[in-house]
Design an enzyme around this catalytic site. Structure first.
Site, short mmCIF file in Angstrom:
data_model
loop_
_atom_site.label_atom_id
_atom_site.label_comp_id
_atom_site.label_asym_id
_atom_site.label_seq_id
_atom_site.Cartn_x
_atom_site.Cartn_y
_atom_site.Cartn_z
N SER A 35 -11.95 88.45 16.72
CA SER A 35 -11.04 87.58 17.58
C SER A 35 -10.29 88.54 18.36
O SER A 35 -9.47 89.47 17.73
CB SER A 35 -10.23 86.81 16.43
OG SER A 35 -10.86 85.62 16.23
N HIS A 66 -12.85 85.03 21.86
CA HIS A 66 -14.20 85.10 21.89
C HIS A 66 -14.93 84.70 23.24
O HIS A 66 -14.96 83.62 23.34
CB HIS A 66 -14.89 84.47 20.53
CG HIS A 66 -14.51 84.86 19.41
ND1 HIS A 66 -15.37 85.72 18.47
CD2 HIS A 66 -13.44 84.62 18.67
CE1 HIS A 66 -14.44 86.00 17.40
NE2 HIS A 66 -13.34 85.33 17.45
N TYR A 93 -17.45 77.52 10.84
CA TYR A 93 -16.65 76.40 10.81
C TYR A 93 -16.42 75.88 12.04
O TYR A 93 -16.10 74.75 12.59
CB TYR A 93 -15.10 76.82 10.45
CG TYR A 93 -14.42 77.83 11.65
CD1 TYR A 93 -14.02 77.59 12.79
CD2 TYR A 93 -14.41 79.17 11.27
CE1 TYR A 93 -13.62 78.46 13.89
CE2 TYR A 93 -13.76 80.20 12.06
CZ TYR A 93 -13.53 79.79 13.28
OH TYR A 93 -13.00 80.48 14.53
N MET A 225 -12.76 84.83 8.18
CA MET A 225 -13.80 83.63 8.27
C MET A 225 -14.97 84.10 8.90
O MET A 225 -15.63 83.19 9.27
CB MET A 225 -12.97 82.62 9.11
CG MET A 225 -11.81 82.03 8.50
SD MET A 225 -10.88 81.01 9.70
CE MET A 225 -9.12 80.89 9.15
O1 LIG Z 1 -13.91 86.25 14.46
P1 LIG Z 1 -12.83 86.79 13.51
O2 LIG Z 1 -13.08 86.88 12.16
O3 LIG Z 1 -12.39 88.30 13.89
O4 LIG Z 1 -11.69 85.56 13.75
C1 LIG Z 1 -10.66 85.43 12.76
C2 LIG Z 1 -11.02 84.34 11.70
C3 LIG Z 1 -10.91 83.15 12.59
O5 LIG Z 1 -12.20 82.93 13.50
C4 LIG Z 1 -9.75 83.39 13.23
C5 LIG Z 1 -8.56 82.72 12.71
O6 LIG Z 1 -7.56 83.33 13.57
O7 LIG Z 1 -9.60 84.66 13.53
N1 LIG Z 2 -8.88 83.19 6.45
C1 LIG Z 2 -8.03 84.04 7.29
N2 LIG Z 2 -8.73 84.28 8.18
C2 LIG Z 2 -7.78 85.02 9.25
N3 LIG Z 2 -8.14 85.87 10.23
C3 LIG Z 2 -6.93 86.14 10.53
N4 LIG Z 2 -6.02 85.94 9.81
C4 LIG Z 2 -6.37 85.37 8.79
C5 LIG Z 2 -6.07 84.72 7.56
O1 LIG Z 2 -4.97 84.98 7.30
N5 LIG Z 2 -6.81 83.93 6.95
#
Ligand SMILES: O=P(O)(O)O[C@@H]1C[C@H](O)[C@@H](CO)O1
Ligand SMILES: Nc1nc2[nH]cnc2c(=O)[nH]1
Length: 315
Positions: A35, A66, A93, A225
């Site tokens: 992200s 993304h 998700y 996530m």
């Molecule tokens: O794809 P990532 O893991 O970098 O993104 C993180 C997890 C969720 O998709 C999102 C939550 O803010 O950021």
């Molecule tokens: N689950 C989870 N994913 C994240 N991605 C960026 N920050 C967080 C967080 O606090 N929890």
């Protein structure tokens, strides 16, 4: 695509052949941009962007921060090293089934990728790991994997893959060494980069305080996530893996909950008090920290990529 569906490898590879020049189409190194981290590919040379919609089997990433393209290019000095980066990943998700989430990793492996650098944004569960720190992952804790939501459920993709995949050695020590050497050569402050364990949760909700406490007690340092399905499949495909988590926020784990009872009783006694409100995390905050640290992440990734060809065990 769901478990058991035939995967369109031949069609996807044919599309890559049609869209990417020979020089760039068999990269040895893959990068997954988390992200807000798509900038990792900005300094590639001779870049060819292939939108996911032109690749059979690929979905579209729906998460802000993304993009939905593969970037093929060269990085590093001289002739450069050929790399491919996923600008945008798929998360369960979003509604994507596991075979779709991990399909780009299987394609990278079939293009010739041997080493993969996976990045993500994550929340810190560890008071000693502040926002802005980069955590190189040494192990993971995947509650979904333990509860019958493993990305490898279903028939094997290839008879050459082991049915029971060991994961005790998932994170390549050789790649992690290169990261710390790079940090040294870039004169990075020691506190900017650390090691830790990543907990994978399904999302899209962020953790409640009780969930955060559970993960911390279980030994995780950061939570996110994504990433683990990619790691599992990259391991199944025989790749060397390094994961870098950028800490974008703290997971709220108060020592003590705000007590509404105390507030009401104080009010009734004529001494109104207001206890501290819980903080909340947002994806905007996650993206903001990604922007702030983009340059540093890029320099580190570039430096690791440049060093990979010098390490025999990573060839
Ligand atoms: O794809 P990532 O893991 O970098 O993104 C993180 C997890 C969720 O998709 C999102 C939550 O803010 O950021
Ligand atoms: N689950 C989870 N994913 C994240 N991605 C960026 N920050 C967080 C967080 O606090 N929890």
């Amino acid at each position: 695509m769901t478990a058991g569906t035939a995967l369109p490898f031949a069609e996807t590879l044919e599309a890559v052949r049609a869209l990417v020049p020979t020089k760039l189409r068999n990269p040895r190194i893959g990068i997954v941009c988390g992200s807000g981290l798509s900038g990792l590919a900005e300094s590639f040379r001779e870049t060819v962007l292939v939108p996911y919609e032109k690749l059979p089997g690929f979905a579209k990433s729906t998460v802000p921060g993304h993009k939905s393209s593969l970037a093929f290019g060269l990085t590093g000095k001289g002739e450069g090293v050929s790399v491919v980066a996923m600008l945008g990943r798929f998360h369960p998700y979003e509604g994507h089934a596991f075979p779709t989430v991990v399909y780009p990793i299987r394609i990278m492996a079939r293009l010739g990728v041997k080493n993969i650098i996976i990045t993500n944004a994550a929340g810190s569960l560890n008071p000693n790991i502040p926002v802005g720190t980069i955590v190189v992952i040494q192990d993971h804790l995947a509650l979904p994997n333990l509860t019958c939501m493993n990305p490898l459920l279903g028939p094997s993709t290839s008879p050459e893959h082991p049915r029971f995949l060991p994961l005790s050695d998932a994170y390549s020590p050789a790649l992690r060494r290169l990261l710390f050497l790079s940090a040294h050569h870039l004169a990075l402050d020691r506190s900017a980069l650390t090691e830790g364990t990543y907990a994978w949760v399904g999302g899209p909700t962020y953790e409640t305080p009780a969930e955060g406490r559970l993960l911390r007690l279980a030994g995780a340092d950061v939570v996110g996530m994504s990433t683990v399905p990619e790691v599992v499949v990259a391991r199944e495909e025989g790749l060397n893996i390094m994961v870098m988590s950028l800490v974008t926020n703290f997971v709220v784990i108060p020592d003590r909950y705000r007590s509404i009872r105390e507030e009401v009783e104080a009010e009734l006694a004529g001494n109104p008090i207001q206890l501290e409100q819980a903080q909340v995390v947002s994806h905007e905050e996650v993206l903001e920290v990604g922007r702030e640290k983009a340059e540093l992440m890029k320099k580190l990734v570039e430096s690791v990529v440049e060093r990979i060809p010098t390490v025999p065990e990573l060839q």
